[in-house]
Write an enzyme that holds these catalytic residues in place. Structure first.
Site, short mmCIF file in Angstrom:
data_model
loop_
_atom_site.label_atom_id
_atom_site.label_comp_id
_atom_site.label_asym_id
_atom_site.label_seq_id
_atom_site.Cartn_x
_atom_site.Cartn_y
_atom_site.Cartn_z
N ASP A 253 0.84 -1.19 0.00
CA ASP A 253 0.00 0.00 0.00
C ASP A 253 0.88 1.25 0.00
OD1 ASP A 253 -2.43 -1.37 0.04
OD2 ASP A 253 -2.29 -1.66 2.20
N TYR A 321 5.42 -8.84 7.57
CA TYR A 321 4.94 -7.49 7.80
C TYR A 321 5.09 -7.11 9.27
CZ TYR A 321 2.28 -8.57 3.54
OH TYR A 321 1.91 -8.93 2.28
N TYR A 394 -4.36 -9.60 2.03
CA TYR A 394 -4.46 -8.18 2.38
C TYR A 394 -4.45 -8.07 3.91
CZ TYR A 394 -5.80 -7.12 -2.45
OH TYR A 394 -5.82 -6.96 -3.80
#
Ligand SMILES: [Zn+2]
Length: 437
Positions: A253, A321, A394
């Protein structure tokens, strides 16, 4: 006549005017190390000699044949016809196949082609030919009339001759395996254009700050965000290319940083004018363009076939992440334990997130969350989570649940609303399968 070469030549020439090259091309596979012009010239001379011999031996039909064929043979038959039958030599029309253009088109294609190869810094090239339909048809007719079977096509001759003459100028070479450009020769028009292959580099980028997009994102007021693509513009300038394209293995993103391993990508420069710039120089230019916000590493040259492999979101891609998550009503140790027990190793069912539905089809993905490790932050309703997941999951929706479109989710497991307020990609594993050689 007991020479089949002469027989074929006579059959063709009795119907069609042919230049030396187009006649010689009918016998291209006979004899070695000669040009088709030399073949055609030799055959014409021997044919005239043979007919002359017959005339001298009293063969009247041979004289008729010689006189009627002379216009199609051309200049080389003039003197003997005028000698045997004064006033009967007639000029013939232009070559039935090439219209007499072959010689001059080859010469001009070499001039123009060499200029183009130099202008685009090309060392390895191939030659292609675009042939007008009429020429190909005339060629077939002549072949049929001659019935020789040892010929080659006019395309093959143009490709070979232009390639050979260009190479004789030095510094450029025909290379079918890895050409840098294709020269296209129009025949009989004579135009030449060049199709320059893109430069392709395997590279990686790191986004050290938030609010950086991967692709250039123009708006009337200027770019929406600074972008990875924009950071690479000095590379475009250095190579003199027309356009630059980033083929990355996925994207994060805009508000997520890309840290750790960096994200693999292939940088493509279209129509470059300088091809031999060292990787270190390209990397330095890119890093200057990145202004400390985006960093690059240029690793090696890439093959065209590898681009698709990079872009593919394959199951072999794993990503790690770091997420900062806010939870309604705060986070306890118990919340964190429950979350990790419920989600670690789970397969997450995810419909296309509502925030990207306007540009992506609504599909259901199944992606595994390999590991989850969360730590509550003291004095705030926040936790810091390290996640490792299959490519294509996501993360923001894994946290929020996206109104039930992602299940299970942090929100669902906790029973209270959870929101991802910061996201960084810290690691991308990318094992692109080896490209076919
Ligand atoms: Zn010709």
């Amino acid at each position: 006549m007991d020479s089949r070469v002469l027989e074929s030549a006579l059959r063709a020439l009795s119907r069609y005017p042919l230049c030396d090259r187009c006649l010689g091309r009918l016998f291209a596979r006979l004899g070695r190390g000669w040009s088709n012009r030399e073949r055609g010239e030799a055959v014409k001379r021997v044919l005239v000699m043979e007919l002359h011999r017959r005339v001298l031996e009293g063969d009247e039909a041979a004289l008729k044949t010689l006189i009627s064929t002379a216009p199609n043979i051309g200049e080389v038959a003039r003197d003997v016809v005028e000698h045997l039958s004064p006033g009967s030599y007639m000029e013939g029309g232009p070559c039935a196949v090439c219209g007499g253009r072959l010689e001059s088109v080859i010469a001009s294609a070499v001039e123009e082609g060499y200029r183009l190869l130099r202008a685009y810094d090309i060392e390895r090239f191939v030659v292609g030919v675009r042939l007008e339909r009429g020429v190909a048809m005339a060629e077939e007719e002549v072949k049929l009339a001659a019935g020789a079977g040892y010929g080659e096509s006019i395309k093959a001759e143009i490709r070979r001759e232009v390639g050979k003459l260009l190479m004789s100028r030095g510094g450029v070479t025909v290379d079918f395996d890895s050409p840098e450009a294709t020269l296209m020769v129009e025949f009989p028009g004579g135009g030449v254009d060049i199709q320059v292959n893109s430069l392709l580099y395997k590279a990686r980028y790191w986004k050290l700050a938030r609010n950086i997009s991967q692709a250039y994102w123009p708006t009337p007021e200027g770019p929406r965000y600074f972008s990875v693509e924009q950071a690479l513009w000095p590379v475009l300038k250095l190579t003199g290319g027309e356009r630059l394209v980033v083929h990355a293995a996925g994207r994060e993103d805009v508000d997520a940083r890309m840290l750790g391993s960096g994200r693999p990508m292939i940088v493509e420069v279209k129509s470059p004018r300088r091809r031999r710039i060292p990787l270190e120089e390209l990397e330095a230019a890119a890093n200057a363009g990145g202004k400390g916000l985006v960093r690059f590493r240029f690793e090696s040259a890439a093959k065209r076939a590898e681009v698709a492999l990079y872009k593919e979101e394959t199951a072999r891609v794993r990503k790690a992440y770091r997420a900062l998550v806010a939870v309604e009503g705060g986070v306890s140790e118990g919340d964190v334990e429950g979350l990790m027990r419920a989600l670690e190793g789970a397969v997450i069912m995810q419909r296309t997130p509502s925030r990207v539905l306007h540009r992506r089809p609504d599909i259901l993905r199944r992606r595994r969350l390999y590991s989850l490790d969360c730590t509550p932050l003291e004095g705030a309703p926040l936790m810091e989570c390290m996640l490792e997941a299959e490519g294509g999951l996501y993360i923001k929706e894994l946290v929020s649940g996206d109104g039930g479109r992602t299940r299970p989710s942090f929100t669902e497991v906790l029973g209270r609303e959870a929101v991802c307020i910061e996201l960084d990609v810290v690691w991308v594993e990318h094992e692109a399968p080896a490209a076919p050689a």
